[in-house]
Design a protein around this motif. Sequence first.
Motif, PDB file in Angstrom:
ATOM      1  N   LEU A  57       1.384  -1.623   0.001  1.00  0.00           N
ATOM      2  CA  LEU A  57      -0.391   0.136   0.051  1.00  0.00           C
ATOM      3  C   LEU A  57       0.957   1.506  -0.201  1.00  0.00           C
ATOM      4  N   PHE A  58       2.020   1.459   0.788  1.00  0.00           N
ATOM      5  CA  PHE A  58       2.703   1.639   1.381  1.00  0.00           C
ATOM      6  C   PHE A  58       4.194   1.685  -0.356  1.00  0.00           C
ATOM      7  N   VAL A  59       4.010   1.555  -1.169  1.00  0.00           N
ATOM      8  CA  VAL A  59       4.574   1.806  -2.412  1.00  0.00           C
ATOM      9  C   VAL A  59       3.197   2.103  -3.429  1.00  0.00           C
ATOM     10  N   TYR A  60       2.925   1.641  -3.422  1.00  0.00           N
ATOM     11  CA  TYR A  60       1.420   2.924  -4.474  1.00  0.00           C
ATOM     12  C   TYR A  60       1.163   3.637  -4.413  1.00  0.00           C
ATOM     13  N   ILE A  61       1.000   3.935  -2.926  1.00  0.00           N
ATOM     14  CA  ILE A  61       0.168   5.913  -2.821  1.00  0.00           C
ATOM     15  C   ILE A  61       1.416   6.322  -1.867  1.00  0.00           C
ATOM     16  N   GLY A  62       2.270   5.860  -1.405  1.00  0.00           N
ATOM     17  CA  GLY A  62       3.336   6.494  -0.594  1.00  0.00           C
ATOM     18  C   GLY A  62       4.275   6.966  -1.316  1.00  0.00           C
ATOM     19  N   LEU A  63       4.819   6.264  -2.111  1.00  0.00           N
ATOM     20  CA  LEU A  63       5.874   6.266  -2.624  1.00  0.00           C
ATOM     21  C   LEU A  63       5.386   7.612  -3.981  1.00  0.00           C
ATOM     22  N   PRO A  64       5.120   7.629  -4.334  1.00  0.00           N
ATOM     23  CA  PRO A  64       4.128   8.380  -5.587  1.00  0.00           C
ATOM     24  C   PRO A  64       4.342  10.102  -5.330  1.00  0.00           C
ATOM     25  N   ILE A  65       3.484  10.063  -3.951  1.00  0.00           N
ATOM     26  CA  ILE A  65       3.208  11.335  -3.293  1.00  0.00           C
ATOM     27  C   ILE A  65       4.537  11.880  -3.223  1.00  0.00           C
ATOM     28  N   LEU A  66       5.649  10.619  -2.340  1.00  0.00           N
ATOM     29  CA  LEU A  66       6.825  11.705  -1.713  1.00  0.00           C
ATOM     30  C   LEU A  66       7.630  11.767  -3.074  1.00  0.00           C
ATOM     31  N   ALA A  67       7.570  10.521  -3.722  1.00  0.00           N
ATOM     32  CA  ALA A  67       8.597  11.180  -4.945  1.00  0.00           C
ATOM     33  C   ALA A  67       7.149  13.093  -4.990  1.00  0.00           C
ATOM     34  N   GLY A  68       6.319  12.853  -6.076  1.00  0.00           N
ATOM     35  CA  GLY A  68       5.657  14.426  -6.286  1.00  0.00           C
ATOM     36  C   GLY A  68       6.407  15.783  -5.272  1.00  0.00           C
ATOM     37  N   ILE A  69       6.531  15.461  -3.979  1.00  0.00           N
ATOM     38  CA  ILE A  69       6.336  16.394  -2.915  1.00  0.00           C
ATOM     39  C   ILE A  69       7.987  17.023  -2.515  1.00  0.00           C
ATOM     40  N   PHE A  70       8.791  15.571  -3.246  1.00  0.00           N
ATOM     41  CA  PHE A  70      10.370  16.016  -3.223  1.00  0.00           C
ATOM     42  C   PHE A  70      10.517  16.289  -4.618  1.00  0.00           C
ATOM     43  N   ILE A  71      10.169  16.229  -5.680  1.00  0.00           N
ATOM     44  CA  ILE A  71      10.116  17.270  -6.707  1.00  0.00           C
ATOM     45  C   ILE A  71      10.229  18.109  -6.581  1.00  0.00           C
ATOM     46  N   TYR A  72       8.751  18.215  -6.349  1.00  0.00           N
ATOM     47  CA  TYR A  72       8.589  20.153  -5.639  1.00  0.00           C
ATOM     48  C   TYR A  72       9.082  21.152  -4.945  1.00  0.00           C
ATOM     49  N   MET A  73       9.910  20.486  -3.652  1.00  0.00           N
ATOM     50  CA  MET A  73      10.872  21.119  -2.714  1.00  0.00           C
ATOM     51  C   MET A  73      11.716  21.991  -3.447  1.00  0.00           C
ATOM     52  N   CYS A  74      12.217  20.667  -4.529  1.00  0.00           N
ATOM     53  CA  CYS A  74      13.515  21.352  -5.041  1.00  0.00           C
ATOM     54  C   CYS A  74      14.912  21.919  -4.308  1.00  0.00           C
ATOM     55  N   ARG A  75      15.324  20.613  -3.660  1.00  0.00           N
ATOM     56  CA  ARG A  75      16.420  20.803  -2.500  1.00  0.00           C
ATOM     57  C   ARG A  75      18.112  19.696  -2.463  1.00  0.00           C
ATOM     58  N   ARG A  76      18.893  19.667  -3.064  1.00  0.00           N
ATOM     59  CA  ARG A  76      19.695  19.044  -2.859  1.00  0.00           C
ATOM     60  C   ARG A  76      19.280  17.484  -2.660  1.00  0.00           C
ATOM     61  N   TRP A  77      18.788  17.917  -1.326  1.00  0.00           N
ATOM     62  CA  TRP A  77      18.863  16.560  -0.489  1.00  0.00           C
ATOM     63  C   TRP A  77      17.819  15.615  -1.039  1.00  0.00           C
ATOM     64  N   SER A  78      16.510  16.238  -1.070  1.00  0.00           N
ATOM     65  CA  SER A  78      15.418  16.031  -2.207  1.00  0.00           C
ATOM     66  C   SER A  78      15.976  15.366  -3.511  1.00  0.00           C
ATOM     67  N   TYR A  79      16.355  15.795  -4.376  1.00  0.00           N
ATOM     68  CA  TYR A  79      17.083  15.043  -5.571  1.00  0.00           C
ATOM     69  C   TYR A  79      16.900  13.442  -4.440  1.00  0.00           C
ATOM     70  N   TRP A  80      17.778  13.431  -4.314  1.00  0.00           N
ATOM     71  CA  TRP A  80      18.694  12.140  -4.466  1.00  0.00           C
ATOM     72  C   TRP A  80      17.305  11.707  -3.027  1.00  0.00           C
ATOM     73  N   ALA A  81      16.549  12.304  -2.835  1.00  0.00           N
ATOM     74  CA  ALA A  81      15.502  11.370  -2.217  1.00  0.00           C
ATOM     75  C   ALA A  81      14.367  11.012  -3.238  1.00  0.00           C
ATOM     76  N   TYR A  82      14.180  11.635  -4.202  1.00  0.00           N
ATOM     77  CA  TYR A  82      13.064  11.330  -5.423  1.00  0.00           C
ATOM     78  C   TYR A  82      13.973  10.290  -6.016  1.00  0.00           C
ATOM     79  N   LEU A  83      15.171  10.388  -6.215  1.00  0.00           N
ATOM     80  CA  LEU A  83      15.463   9.428  -6.765  1.00  0.00           C
ATOM     81  C   LEU A  83      15.698   8.149  -6.216  1.00  0.00           C
ATOM     82  N   GLY A  84      15.748   7.673  -4.568  1.00  0.00           N
ATOM     83  CA  GLY A  84      15.662   6.759  -3.828  1.00  0.00           C
ATOM     84  C   GLY A  84      14.256   6.561  -4.319  1.00  0.00           C
ATOM     85  N   CYS A  85      12.872   6.725  -4.455  1.00  0.00           N
ATOM     86  CA  CYS A  85      11.706   6.675  -4.699  1.00  0.00           C
ATOM     87  C   CYS A  85      11.487   6.044  -5.739  1.00  0.00           C
ATOM     88  N   ILE A  86      12.171   6.533  -6.970  1.00  0.00           N
ATOM     89  CA  ILE A  86      11.820   5.798  -7.801  1.00  0.00           C
ATOM     90  C   ILE A  86      12.295   4.435  -8.165  1.00  0.00           C
TER      91      ILE A  86
END
Length: 267
Positions: A57-86
């Motif tokens: 459930l976390f993979v289907y719902i949580g990870l895509p939402i987190l990935a979108g939030i990380f993209i929107y934040m535009c921070r160095r750490w959020s860049y790597w966090a986004y790649l981790g989600c993907i």
Amino acid sequence: MLPIILGMKTKPWTLVILALLHILAPFGNMLVNALRSGRTLPQQWHYWFDVLPKYLLFVYIGLPILAGIFIYMCRRWSYWAYLGCIALIFVSNLYSYWTSMNWPTLIALVAVLVVDILIVAYFVVPSVQKIYFDPRMRWWEAAPRYNFNHEGTVNGQAAFIKNLSQGGMFMTSGPQLNEGDKVEVAWNYENQECKVSGLAVYKGPQGVGVRFDHSPETQKQTKLVISKLHQKGLIVVERLPGPEDSFVTWCKKLFTKGEGLFPKFRG
């Protein structure tokens, strides 16, 4: 030399759209899974929340939402966090195919893989990475700038400060400075004295841009001056978003001129 942002006053629309698509992805996942399994949307909702293991459930719902939030934040750490989600999403899709090898699952895996490769390729473009790894490139986060047009001193020498913000200033005359030089700025505006340290971060044909290194006291002093300038309506209007920065205008440029997909810098 600090690159100059060309023709942009808002967060890049491409990043906003990619973030939104990731955040809405769970709804698309639910629809696709409902169609593939022959369930209605309410039945698929029940299956996800009452039958599926919580980690899926976390993979289907949580990870895509987190990935979108990380993209929107535009921070160095959020860049790597986004790649981790993907990466986690891809691994989960690969596991789903491994446990249920059939053509529909393989097609879905390949489709997700192609989309992931295209998105990751976008984020490795140098101009896109600049706004994640260099805070100075996030133009939409810059404090409002005000017309100052006031005499002051820089490193003890007379200088003309053209405009001012809470975070820095632009001077058109004064001592010879190079990027990286430390400066001491002082001015007196309507009996409000201010002395603040800074760093020359940009040098161009029209003048020098200085970033302030505030202490609590200089932060307060500058804020009082900015407040007076704001009350007088001296904000630099040219730096504010306008109709040319709207989503509709961006779409027109993208589809007619092929512009706007990537941020542009000069220098």
